[in-house]
Design a protein around this motif. Sequence first.
Motif, mmCIF file in Angstrom:
data_model
loop_
_atom_site.group_PDB
_atom_site.id
_atom_site.type_symbol
_atom_site.label_atom_id
_atom_site.label_comp_id
_atom_site.label_asym_id
_atom_site.label_seq_id
_atom_site.Cartn_x
_atom_site.Cartn_y
_atom_site.Cartn_z
ATOM 1 N N GLY A 1 0.630 -1.015 -0.319
ATOM 2 C CA GLY A 1 -0.270 0.063 -0.293
ATOM 3 C C GLY A 1 0.662 0.940 0.254
ATOM 4 N N LYS A 2 2.320 1.243 0.048
ATOM 5 C CA LYS A 2 3.228 1.849 0.211
ATOM 6 C C LYS A 2 3.843 2.569 -1.920
ATOM 7 C CE LYS A 2 3.750 2.867 5.092
ATOM 8 N NZ LYS A 2 4.683 3.202 6.410
ATOM 9 N N GLU A 3 4.164 3.873 -1.812
ATOM 10 C CA GLU A 3 4.639 3.901 -2.559
ATOM 11 C C GLU A 3 5.971 3.010 -2.516
ATOM 12 O OE1 GLU A 3 3.102 8.576 -4.940
ATOM 13 O OE2 GLU A 3 5.279 8.299 -3.939
ATOM 14 N N ARG A 4 6.996 2.911 -4.164
ATOM 15 C CA ARG A 4 8.151 2.291 -3.440
ATOM 16 C C ARG A 4 8.983 3.644 -2.907
ATOM 17 N NH1 ARG A 4 10.872 -1.159 -8.477
ATOM 18 N NH2 ARG A 4 9.136 -1.961 -8.359
ATOM 19 N N GLU A 5 10.050 2.489 -1.984
ATOM 20 C CA GLU A 5 11.088 4.799 -1.438
ATOM 21 C C GLU A 5 12.298 4.408 -1.211
ATOM 22 O OE1 GLU A 5 10.401 4.743 3.015
ATOM 23 O OE2 GLU A 5 10.801 3.020 3.445
ATOM 24 N N PHE A 6 13.278 4.524 -1.059
ATOM 25 C CA PHE A 6 15.049 4.867 -1.092
ATOM 26 C C PHE A 6 16.021 4.194 0.005
ATOM 27 C CE2 PHE A 6 19.445 5.539 -2.178
ATOM 28 C CZ PHE A 6 19.939 5.968 -0.867
ATOM 29 N N VAL A 7 16.898 3.325 -0.377
ATOM 30 C CA VAL A 7 17.153 3.179 1.363
ATOM 31 C C VAL A 7 18.725 3.203 1.104
ATOM 32 C CG1 VAL A 7 17.750 0.214 2.078
ATOM 33 C CG2 VAL A 7 15.103 0.969 0.516
ATOM 34 N N ALA A 8 19.248 2.433 -0.178
ATOM 35 C CA ALA A 8 20.589 3.460 -0.079
ATOM 36 C C ALA A 8 21.199 3.177 -1.845
ATOM 37 C CB ALA A 8 21.469 1.680 0.521
ATOM 38 N N VAL A 9 22.370 3.275 -1.960
ATOM 39 C CA VAL A 9 22.995 3.445 -3.197
ATOM 40 C C VAL A 9 24.781 3.427 -3.029
ATOM 41 C CG1 VAL A 9 23.107 6.083 -3.582
ATOM 42 C CG2 VAL A 9 23.401 4.586 -5.188
ATOM 43 N N ILE A 10 25.283 2.279 -4.348
ATOM 44 C CA ILE A 10 26.900 2.746 -4.378
ATOM 45 C C ILE A 10 26.737 3.088 -5.692
ATOM 46 C CG2 ILE A 10 26.720 0.051 -4.450
ATOM 47 C CD1 ILE A 10 29.468 0.466 -2.747
ATOM 48 N N SER A 11 27.808 4.444 -5.424
ATOM 49 C CA SER A 11 28.726 4.815 -6.396
ATOM 50 C C SER A 11 29.694 3.771 -7.757
ATOM 51 C CB SER A 11 29.114 5.682 -6.432
ATOM 52 O OG SER A 11 30.219 6.033 -6.213
ATOM 53 N N ARG A 12 30.445 4.089 -8.541
ATOM 54 C CA ARG A 12 31.217 2.619 -9.070
ATOM 55 C C ARG A 12 32.567 3.066 -8.384
ATOM 56 N NH1 ARG A 12 30.716 5.668 -15.141
ATOM 57 N NH2 ARG A 12 30.180 7.412 -13.960
#
Length: 124
Positions: free
Chosen positions: A41-52
């Motif tokens: 029932g919720k929107e997709r939300e950001f958790v974490a990111v890793i760059s190159r």
Amino acid sequence: VQLQASGGGLVQVGGSLRLSCAASGRAFNSYAVGWFRQAPGKEREFVAVISRSHRTFNANSVKDRFTISRDNARNTAYLQMNSLRPEDTAVYYCGARNRPWYSNWDNLDFYDYWGQGTLVTVSS
């Protein structure tokens, strides 16, 4: 690139899980990789990111509990999740981008490729 997320499951409050995002194809080291989640029932939300270059950013809600990492030799990114809470219950998705880095890494539009989700359920 094709992405395959795995490692989800049922865990008790306070437990840990490690999610994997395996990529097919070449040049995995040229991709930024992120994790998002979507609760019912919720929107997709950001958790974490890793760059190159292995620079990482986490959402405030998971800061100090979740760690994103990558192993380019294995074409795989990971999300280590500790001290899990019921509100972490969601389907977790990984995304990848091989265009130049930009500031909208916490937005869905940043990513060019998505894997299928893996379900994480935290029971109290």
